[in-house]
Scaffold this motif. Structure first.
Motif, short mmCIF file in Angstrom:
data_model
loop_
_atom_site.label_atom_id
_atom_site.label_comp_id
_atom_site.label_asym_id
_atom_site.label_seq_id
_atom_site.Cartn_x
_atom_site.Cartn_y
_atom_site.Cartn_z
N TRP A 692 75.16 -20.49 136.93
CA TRP A 692 75.30 -20.60 135.55
C TRP A 692 75.78 -21.85 134.96
O TRP A 692 76.95 -22.11 134.78
N GLU A 694 75.60 -23.54 132.13
CA GLU A 694 76.20 -23.62 130.76
C GLU A 694 77.26 -22.66 130.62
O GLU A 694 77.42 -22.62 129.33
N ALA A 712 72.22 -19.64 130.46
CA ALA A 712 71.02 -20.16 131.46
C ALA A 712 71.41 -19.96 132.77
O ALA A 712 72.64 -20.10 133.28
N ARG A 714 70.19 -20.84 136.89
CA ARG A 714 69.45 -21.66 137.97
C ARG A 714 69.39 -21.00 139.19
O ARG A 714 70.55 -20.76 139.67
N TRP A 770 64.53 -22.25 136.77
CA TRP A 770 65.67 -22.39 135.61
C TRP A 770 65.00 -21.25 134.62
O TRP A 770 63.99 -21.02 134.04
N LYS A 772 66.46 -20.17 130.26
CA LYS A 772 67.15 -20.34 129.16
C LYS A 772 68.18 -19.24 128.78
O LYS A 772 68.16 -18.18 129.37
N LYS A 773 68.98 -19.68 127.84
CA LYS A 773 70.04 -18.65 127.40
C LYS A 773 69.47 -17.48 126.69
O LYS A 773 68.32 -17.90 125.87
#
Length: 2002
Positions: A692, A694, A712, A714, A770, A772-773
């Motif tokens: 994580w 972020e 987000a 990874r 990846w 996103k949030k």
């Protein structure tokens, strides 16, 4: 060999007729002819006439006497054949005719010099063992060959029997071979004896037994029976098996049996005596003549010869002197050598195709060959086997284990043809199916085999050759053919595997063009000829030869067999049938699928890892399933199939491959395949790495408020080695195998999982995966965030069935803080002053339910109401509690309000609640009118207005709101009740207030309250009550003139009957006694009960309707007036009583019954009264006017009439009424008084019983004829009558019969009483009395007085069908010898009239015999029973039964014989007893009276040790052990002999003599002692024999059998004493063994007889079942008896129904048959079916119908005398029968079988319409005479037409028509005399109708069913007996006895060995003469055995040596 010593019949003797000849003559014309032959010299050139004269001179025969001279072959000597037939040395017969039986046996001289081939070819032929096989079966086969040839021309069964006679009780061992072939003449038998005389060399003087040999036509497999060939095998076989042969033969066309004996002993004796060796005699004799068999060793021949009687032609070879080693082999290896014979003759027994067990047998010519082998041993059951039944001979095994065959044919040079067949025996499942040969084991190891050379599965055929060889269809056992070039295994791999060549067997079938050895053991040159290069092989297809390459055809056939039939792989775990679309259309299905196979000892299952071979590339994988082509089901075997493999690892190779099972690598280990797969699997993606970057990390199982963001992500994909990867390993996958990562957020709810977020990320090369949030997760619930690796393009999350790496994080979302609210569910209704709650619900900003966590003060507001609350609660359930509202709501339904609630502090802080407010609970009661005092009238109700109010004065309502009003001051006042539950207000009222007898005002109190509401105060009111003005009283008045008289309630009023009451009025008053005026309204409410209609106008005036008075003084009328309104119900009534009117009528009444007996007074009285017009009695009589009464009536006797006045009832009583005698019936009486009169009717019945009369009975003047023991013609019925003969109906009067004691009536002793009509039916009596006239009188007893009845005369005649005694005739002078045959008994059944009763079932006659004793004069239970014999043609006496050939008992004594006739099931008529004295038979042997112990003696000084016998008494007995020979006088000579018949050192009697003589007289010889001489010679421990030989002059020495006593001789005294004890023990054991054996043999005989009975019962049951099936009656296999009983009941019921149907019958009484010579009246002799024909024929013969027909004139005369000439009679012996018509003659219009003219009207002879129930022949005579040729037609027109045409050609007989017309034979017709009256006018003199056909059919079915029921019961009974006997034989007791017998026999054998004696079975001692029962194949009942034995023993006195 003294070949030259043959007689003149040798090969070179007497071929010309020139020289002198010697012939041998046997005179067999009669019994007195001499037994021997006469030699007769025939001069040179002599002719037949001279020869015949010489014969007459030699034998002393008159030349005129007729006789024939024949050869032994029954060829008559004539002038034509004299020279060629009468040769030197020939034997001739003198007979009365050619076919005459030989009355005694003859001997025929023969010579059988060996043929010259004996010298040339005899050296090479002998039997020898080959390959471990015993040659004995092949020697027996030579004899079977002869029998097959002999029976080859048989039309029916070709029966060949081999009997091994090894029962020592029947003689020494022997082997007999018998057939039913064509037999041999004496010449052919002579030829057989000549060695080496084959069928090809039998020419010239030899008459061949295969005369005129012709080669058989070719047949399949050369099965031509042409196998008796060389003239060698039979002789070789006979002398290989034994040392002597007896040939017995009879040709089909001969009366004589020819018998020849050849024996080694005879040859040696002739050689020793220098006699001609090859010469001898053929015995010619009649069949079954065994007199010449005198040797005890051959006594079995008696039974064999006895069987000749049933045979037309036969040959029997009897071999004796059988070699001991052969006996042991035949006994011990019975199954083996019979199996070998079945192999040798396999194709003769089963046909060209062999024994195909699994195919249906077709009818073939070979099915008639029946070869049966039986072995008989002492004490054992016979072993019997039919070669056809053997199923394990090698050819049967070869045929039935083969799956296919290859047929071929080989042609060799010349005419040689070989048929061949090769069979394939497949490998099945887990083994070879090639059968094992016990003579040639297949599993032999060859030690010379090279170890490097491995032959696969050599074990199938092993080292055995392929082909067995058959010659003319018969196996040649020692020759076989290994193979041919074209069927040997190829050097290189061929079309079929090498092991297939070891799975074939074969057979070669040659014709007789190939040479075999004379003993038929080997071929000479078969294999050389077959393997010759010129031999041509062809294949046989569908029976046709095909020219093709045999080697190629065989290889293709073998390959096809391997593929079709070999089954080497086992397919298991069957799954189903599928089709495979991936294959070509022809191979798509069906395919059976399996989960496992078993191959080469290993099991391969689905899921197992395997590796392939010979595939490119090699496949590694797991088994999916196996395929086998075909529609299979379950486990099967096959040679191959296919396997489906899933490539491993499936992650790399997602493929399915299908390869043949053969390409599986069977050598690789499964662990090696598994390691390869694991190494491949390590390169695949294994797990995910998540970070994580972020923040806002989502933790597993985290709980988050709605709207919280997720950071987000990874992601990296790692394999097992921890390496990051973006695509699948391997270069071959390309871009399609890139890896992507998919993210999904899934919400879990009760409706399922919902995907709310889904994204896919791919690897960017430089950046990782990846996401996103995420901030939009707001819904509450459980969530899963799932990361999944998927494949590029396909997005598949699995690869090859294996999931790709994935990761899942579970979390949940909850609600936020409250931001707004709403109202929850309230609980209405809401009422004024009643508290209620307001629930509140809070939500967060997303609308999720939230909770109040802080304090808050709500504000409540509503217009027009005052509101307050108690509190507000916090937490999950927030509620404002105790809210109260007050104020006006205007109505009970309430009012709507808007309630505003405000909660300060919330984002949305206020809400409006709409509500309806209802009135509150009751608090006060309001009543109108408001005044306190209320005024009302008595009898009225008062209404109150009431309202219920709440605390705010709103009218309110609630359930159960009931208002009560109670009135106080007077009891029993009503209570007013009203329900205000719905409106809260109502009118309160009720029933009227009624106070009785109120005359002035009265004050009451009213209290109003609500009982259910105690808190509501009651209200009180005051009421003033006034008197009522309503009707209160009613009164009735009767107005007479101006005066009104009150009729009170319930008064009684008298009035004239039938009159009317008028002027009735009424009045009414109120409570204050005020009269009330009648208004129309009141009038409507007034009712009366005497009329429905009331005049309203009269009622308004106060007038009532008139009342009608009843007409009968007994009827009283009640009258009632009533008034009824809403307030009151009033009534007033009175009763009207009628009074009589003026006199009008006279009435009579009969009391005491309406019947009067004739001559008697009326039992009761007549009562007379006077009535008015309505019948009311009036007292009008007085003593003064009594005389005015008069009585009149028809037949009235008024002499005793009396009239009396009854003053109490005012009536007149009349008695003494009586009538004159006359016909019974109804009588009318008229009674008159003044002007009044009346009638009564009485019934006049018969008077008191005074007589007895018979009903429907013939005239009593004549005696009624009746047969003794039969019924009277009609029932006896009597009627009681009065003195005027009127029937008297008096019941229960006793009726009795008076008769003499010698007259018996059945039924007897029955009490009869009259019925309601005075009649008594005594029934039909059966009369039994002596012949003559008898009287019977009927009497009745009434009130102790007797009424005499009529006297009935009966003429009793004897019954010709009633048996009274048995008449027995026999030869009373005959003597009865034990064991012989009784003289013939002739039995007849005599009837009452002393005539013989005929047509009796012979089964009802029986003969019983028992031994007479002092106390028994009736047959005991064990008496022997015999049935009568069949009647022979020469038995002329009809009705007689013959008992012939009944066996006389074996034991002497007095016997009783009694004959019985079964009259019915319970009664038997017995004859007088016949006493017979059974005498001893012919003397046959000398026996001791008491069997002495076996002596053991020595030659010492002591006399006791030398004593052989002491006090021995010897008697002469017959064959059955009876003492005989009382009149014989002679001596008995005792001689000591050596057991081995060597005369050296034989012991001597005292006095040194060898023999001693003892006198014999009075049937016995007394031997006081028999002592050896001291120091007598003799061998120590040796057995010797004392032979006691009777010498009686009347008998020859050979006629009586001597008594032989063995004894043991010892030199040592001690040894002698020991052996004496052993000898005693031996004797005791011998006696015990004899008893045991007799017990077991008796049990065996009983068992055999029971088996025979069971078979007979089964046969009878099957026969009856088949007959029932022909009648369409099927009997089920189960519950037979119930079914049969039900069927019988139904059939009998049906038959009774048919019989009950009305049928025309002759009512003319038949004449009683006094004897068998009376047939009866003509009307009863015939029946006619057609009614019209019966009517006209009966009328035509009307004058003859009553005529009695008798057989004789004497019988007719007797009837004439008995009836004083009134009865017409017709004796049959007085009819001239030549003029009687021929019943087969055609009608006159038929001439020579053709129609002369076409008739009309269906003409037929009248006689042809008659059917005769009995005596058909006699009836045809009678009616032929009466009717002649009378013809019957349809009508008169047809008859006239017929007569007109017939008279043109011939005389026309009388014509009758079915319409009843007659045309006489003279042509006259018309008039009453030629017209038949109607049927009813014939008065019963009409022919009856026959029993319907259906009735006859039912009768047959009932009879069959009854027989079948009896048969089923009998079968069950005999089966039960048999099972009982079998169980008894297996009981422990019987097993113990058997064990004891075995132990005793072993002990006896040991003792005999110790004694050194010959075993008991072989010793010629007394044990040998104990009776033995021969064990034969078919059980024979003991009676039959005795009968057979008796017939054997019937011999001339001079021939008793045996």
């Amino acid at each position: 060999m003294a070949a030259a010593g043959g007689g003149p019949g040798g090969a070179e003797a007497g071929t010309a007729s020139d020289g002198p000849r010697t012939v041998y003559l046997y005179d067999r014309r009669g019994k007195e002819s001499e037994l021997g032959d006469r030699a007769l010299q025939v001069a040179e050139r002599a002719g037949f006439a001279g020869f015949r004269a010489s014969v007459c001179q030699t034998l002393g025969i008159s030349p005129e006497e007729k006789f024939v001279i024949t050869t032994t072959n029954r060829k008559e000597i004539t002038c034509d054949n004299f020279d060629e037939t009468v040769k030197d040395g020939v034997t001739l017969y003198l007979l009365q005719s050619i076919n005459q039986l030989l009355l005694s046996a003859t001997k025929e001289r023969i010579d059988f010099l060996p043929h010259y081939d004996t010298l040339v070819k005899s050296g090479m032929y002998e039997y020898y063992a080959s390959e471990g096989q015993n040659p004995l079966p092949f020697a027996l086969a030579e004899l079977i060959d002869n029998s097959l040839s002999a029976t080859s021309r048989n039309v029916g069964i070709r029966r060949i029997q081999i009997k091994l006679l090894f029962d020592e009780a029947q003689g020494k061992p022997a082997v007999a071979v018998m057939d039913n072939g064509r037999g041999m003449t004496s010449k052919q038998l002579n030829n057989w004896a000549v060695y080496r005389l084959s069928k090809f060399t039998r020419q010239g003087d030899f008459e061949s037994d295969h005369s005129g040999y012709v080669r058989p036509v070719p047949v399949p497999r050369s099965l031509n029976s042409d196998i008796s060939y060389f003239g060698v095998g039979g002789k070789q076989a006979v002398f290989f098996v034994g040392q002597s042969a007896r040939m017995i033969s009879k040709p089909a066309d001969s009366q004589d049996v020819h018998e020849l004996v050849l024996s080694k002993e005879d040859f040696e004796k002739k050689e020793k005596n220098k006699e001609a060796i090859y010469s001898g005699y053929i015995r010619n004799r009649k069949p079954s003549d065994s007199v010449h068999i005198t040797n005890d060793d051959e006594r079995f021949l008696h039974n064999l010869i006895l069987e000749e009687k049933e045979k037309d032609s036969f040959t029997a070879v009897v071999i004796t002197g059988v070699q001991p080693e052969h006996i042991q082999y035949l006994k011990n290896y019975f199954h083996l050598w019979t199996r070998q014979l079945a192999h040798i003759y396999h194709y003769y027994i089963h046909g060209p195709k062999g024994n195909e067990i699994h195919t249906s047998k077709e009818v073939e010519p070979f099915n008639n060959i029946d070869i049966e082998i039986s072995m008989f041993e002492k004490g054992k059951a016979p072993k019997v086997v039919n070669l056809r039944e053997i199923q394990d001979d090698m050819q049967t095994l070869y045929i039935n284990t083969a799956s296919d065959s290859f047929e071929f044919k080989a042609h060799v040079e010349g005419d040689g043809v070989v048929e061949g067949i090769i069979r394939y025996h497949p490998f099945l499942y887990d083994r070879e199916t090639y059968p094992d040969d016990p003579c040639f084991p297949s599993r032999l190891k060859d030690d010379d085999d090279d170890d490097d050379c491995f032959i696969l599965d050599k074990a199938a055929r092993g080292k055995r050759p392929i082909f067995e060889c058959f010659w003319n269809g018969r196996l040649i056992p020692y020759t076989s053919v290994e193979d041919f070039d074209w069927c040997t295994p190829p050097k290189k791999r061929g079309l079929a595997p090498i092991e297939c060549y070891n799975r074939i067997s074969g057979a070669l079938f040659t014709n007789d063009k190939f040479q075999v050895s004379t003993n038929k053991l080997t071929f000479m040159d078969l294999e050389l000829k077959l393997k010759d290069k010129n031999t041509l092989f062809t294949r046989i297809l569908n029976g046709q030869e095909q020219r093709m390459k045999i080697d190629r055809e065989f290889a293709l056939w073998l390959k096809d067999c391997h593929e079709k039939y070999d089954k080497q792989i086992k397919f298991t775990l069957f799954k189903g049938i599928i089709t495979r679309p991936d294959l070509p259309s022809k191979k798509q299905g069906p395919w059976a699928t399996y989960s496992a196979i078993e191959w080469d000892g290993k099991i391969y299952k689905a899921g197992q890892l395997v590796k392939t071979i010979k595939t490119l590339p090699l496949f590694y994988g797991s088994i999916v399933r196996f395929f086998l082509y075909g529609d299979h089901d379950g486990e099967v075997y096959a040679t191959g199939g296919e396997v489906q493999i899933a490539m491993e690892p499936q992650a790399l190779y997602d493929e399915i491959k299908t390869v043949p099972i053969a390409k599986l690598d069977r050598t690789v280990a499964e662990r090696a395949v598994r390691k390869y797969v694991e190494d491949e699997m390590a390169r695949l993606p294994d797990r995910l790495s998540v970070t994580w970057p972020e923040g806002d990390e989502l933790l597993p199982n985290e709980i988050r408020p709605a709207g919280t963001p997720i950071g987000a992500l990874r992601i990296e994909i790692l394999n097992k080695k921890g390496e990051a990867m973006q695509k699948l390993p391997g270069t071959s996958h390309g871009g399609s195998k890139k890896l992507l990562v998919e993210l999904k957020v899934i919400l879990h709810s009760s409706n399922g999982n919902k995907e709310i977020i889904s994204h896919i990320s791919q690897h960017g090369g430089k950046w990782p995966y990846w996401f996103k949030k995420m901030e939009n997760i707001q819904k509450l619930g459980n969530y899963t965030l799932k990361l999944q690796v998927v494949l590029n393009e396909s997005n598949a999350d699995t690869y090859a069935g294996r999931p790709l790496p994935s990761k899942a994080i579970k979390f949940s979302v909850k609600e936020g803080k409250p931001e707004k609210f709403s109202f929850g569910l309230l609980d209405p209704p809401f009422r004024v002053g009643v508290p209620f709650n307001i629930p509140l619900e809070f939500q967060d900003e997303f609308g999720h339910t939230s909770q109040l966590a802080t304090d808050i003060q709500p504000v409540l507001e509503a217009g027009g109401l005052s509101l307050h609350y108690e509190e507000i609660t916090k937490g999950p359930h927030c509620v404002i509690r105790g809210v109260t509202a007050k104020g006006p709501v205007n109505s009970c339904q309430g009012k709507n309000f808007n309630l505003k609630v405000t909660l300060p502090g919330l984002k949305e802080d206020s809400q409006i609640l709409k509500m309806r407010l209802l009135p509150g609970p009751p608090r006060r009661l309001k009543v109108k009118p408001d005044s306190e005092i209320l005024v009302i009238e008595n009898g009225t109700a008062f209404p109150f207005q009431v309202e219920v109010l709440d605390e705010s004065d709103n009218i309110t309502a609630q359930p159960k709101l009931v208002v009560h009003c109670k009135f106080l001051g007077v009891p029993n006042l009503p209570v007013y009740v009203v329900d205000c539950s719905s409106s809260g207000t109502s009118i309160l009222t009720g029933s009227a207030i009624q106070v009785q007898n109120i005359k002035k005002d009265q004050t009451l109190k009213a209290r109003i309250e609500i009982p259910s509401c105690k808190d509501v105060s009651p209200v009180e009111k005051t009421i003033k009550l006034l008197p009522s003005r309503q009707v209160a009283r009613l009164q009735i008045f009767s107005v007479e003139g101006q005066k009104a008289i009150q009729i009170k309630h319930q008064d009684e009023v008298n009035w004239i009957a039938g009159d009317v009451m008028r002027n009735l009025i009424f009045q009414m008053y109120d409570e204050g006694e005020r009269e009330i005026n009648i208004t129309p309204t009141l009038a409507e409410k007034i009712k009366v009960n005497w009329t429905p209609e009331i005049n309203k106008e009269h009622l308004l005036q106060g007038l009532l309707p008139d009342v009608q008075v009843p007409v009968s003084v007994k009827d009283m009328r009640y009258c009632q007036v009533s008034f009824q309104d809403d307030h009151v119900s009033l009534e007033s009534g009175f009763t009207v009583r009628p009074l009589p009117d003026e006199p009008r009528h006279l009435k009579c009444e009969l009391k005491g019954g309406k019947t009067v007996q004739m001559g008697q007074e009326l039992p009761g009285e007549v009562v007379i009264i006077i009535t008015d017009q309505y019948g009311n009695q009036i007292p009008a009589f007085s003593p003064s006017n009594l005389s005015a009464l008069s009585i009149a009536g028809a037949g009235l006797d008024d002499s005793n009439v009396k009239t009396t006045l009854q003053e109490n009832s005012q009536s007149i009583s009349v008695r003494g009424i009586k009538f004159m005698p006359g016909p019974p019936g109804y009588k009318d009486l008229c009674f008159t008084w003044r002007e009044f009169s009346d009638f009564i009717r009485v019934q006049l019945i018969s008077g008191p019983p005074a007589k007895l009369l018979l009903v429907d009975w013939p005239e009593l003047k004549e005696a009624i004829p009746v047969i003794n023991g039969r019924e009277l013609q009609s029932p006896l019925t009597v009627q009681l009558c009065d003195q005027w003969d009127n029937p008297a109906a008096v019941p229960h009067v006793k009726i009795s019969l008076v008769k003499a004691n010698n007259l018996k009536l059945m039924p007897s002793n029955q009490q009869h009483k009259t019925d309601e009509k005075g009649r008594a039916d005594l029934g039909v009596f059966i009369v039994s009395a002596p012949r003559g006239e008898h009287a019977v009188q009927v009497k009745a007893v009434l009130n102790k007085s007797t009424i005499e009845g009529p006297v009935i005369k009966l003429m009793v005649l004897p019954d010709p069908e009633k048996p009274i005694r048995l008449n027995v005739k026999y030869d009373k002078d005959a003597s009865f010898l034990a064991g012989g045959v009784f003289t013939d008994f002739m039995v007849s059944v005599i009837s009452e009239d002393d005539s013989i009763i005929k047509n009796i079932n012979p089964a009802r006659i029986s003969m019983k015999m028992w031994k007479l004793s002092n106390n028994v004069n009736r047959p005991p239970a064990n008496a022997e029973t015999f049935s009568c014999n069949k009647i022979k043609d020469n038995d002329k006496e009809e009705g007689c039964f013959y008992f012939r050939d009944k066996i006389i008992p074996n034991k002497v004594g007095m016997y009783c014989i009694q004959f019985g006739f079964m009259m019915d099931k319970a009664n038997i008529l017995n004859s007088e007893q016949v006493i017979v004295d059974v005498l001893p038979n012919q003397p046959v042997k000398l026996v001791p009276e008491i069997q002495p112990a076996t002596p053991a003696v020595s030659n010492v000084r002591s006399i006791a040790s030398r004593t052989l016998v002491k006090d021995l008494r010897l008697n002469i007995t017959d064959a059955y052990g009876n003492h005989t020979g009382i009149n014989l006088v002679g001596t008995v000579v005792a001689t000591i002999k050596d057991f081995k018949e060597e005369d050296t050192d034989t012991p001597l009697f005292i006095g040194k003599v060898r023999t001693l003589e003892f006198p014999f007289m009075n049937g016995s010889a007394e031997i006081t002692s028999l002592v050896l001489a001291e120091n007598s010679p003799g061998k120590d421990s040796t057995e010797y024999l004392i032979v006691f030989e009777p010498r009686l002059p009347p008998l020859s020495a050979a006629a009586l059998e001597p008594y032989v006593l063995p004894f043991m001789f010892y030199n040592d005294v001690k040894k002698q004493q020991q052996m004496a004890a052993l000898t005693k023990e031996k004797d005791e054991l011998s006696k015990s063994i004899i008893m045991y054996r007799s017990l077991f043999e008796a049990s065996k005989q009983l068992l055999d007889e029971m088996k025979c009975q069971v078979e007979e019962a089964k046969l009878k049951e099957a026969q009856l079942r088949n007959e029932l099936k022909m009648h369409n009656i099927d009997i089920p296999a189960t519950q037979q008896m119930e079914h049969i009983e039900a069927l019988l009941k139904r059939k009998v019921s049906e038959q009774e129904e048919v019989k009950k149907k009305p049928r025309r019958s002759c009512t003319l009484p038949n004449y009683t048959k006094g004897s068998g010579d009376v047939l009866g009246k003509i009307a009863h002799l015939a029946q006619i079916e057609d009614d019209r024909a019966a009517m006209v024929i009966s009328w035509h013969l009307a004058s003859d119908m009553d005529c009695v027909v008798t057989l004789t004139t004497d019988a007719a005369r007797r009837i004439y005398d008995e009836t004083q000439g009134r009865q017409q009679v017709l004796p049959l012996d007085s009819i001239y029968k030549k003029t009687l018509p021929d019943w087969k003659r055609p009608l006159p219009h038929l001439r020579n079988g053709k129609l002369y003219f076409k008739p009309i009207g269906d003409p037929v002879f009248a006689r042809d319409l008659l059917t005769f129930p009995d005596n058909i022949e006699h009836c045809e005579t009678v009616f032929g005479m009466l009717l002649g040729d009378t013809i019957i037609l349809d009508n008169l027109n047809a008859a006239n037409h017929y007569r007109k045409e017939v008279v043109k050609i011939t005389h026309c007989p009388t014509l009758l028509t079915r319409d009843g017309d007659r045309i006489r034979s003279n042509g006259k017709f018309g008039g009453l005399q030629n017209k038949a009256p109607p049927m009813d006018k014939l008065r019963g003199m009409v022919f009856g109708a026959p029993i319907p056909k259906q009735c006859r059919i039912l009768g047959e079915q009932i009879d069959l069913l009854q027989q079948y029921r009896t048969a089923v019961c009998k079968l069950g009974s005999v089966n039960e007996d048999l099972n009982g006997q079998l169980q008894y034989l297996h009981t422990p007791d019987m097993k113990k006895k058997k064990q004891e017998l075995d132990e005793q026999e072993k002990s006896l054998k040991l003792i005999e060995q110790k004694l050194g004696m010959t075993p008991t079975g072989k010793c010629n001692d007394s044990l040998r003469h104990s009776p033995k029962v021969e064990m034969v194949e078919c059980p024979i009942p003991p009676k039959r055995m005795r009968r057979e034995a008796t017939r054997q023993n019937r011999r001339p006195k001079g021939d008793l040596a045996n």
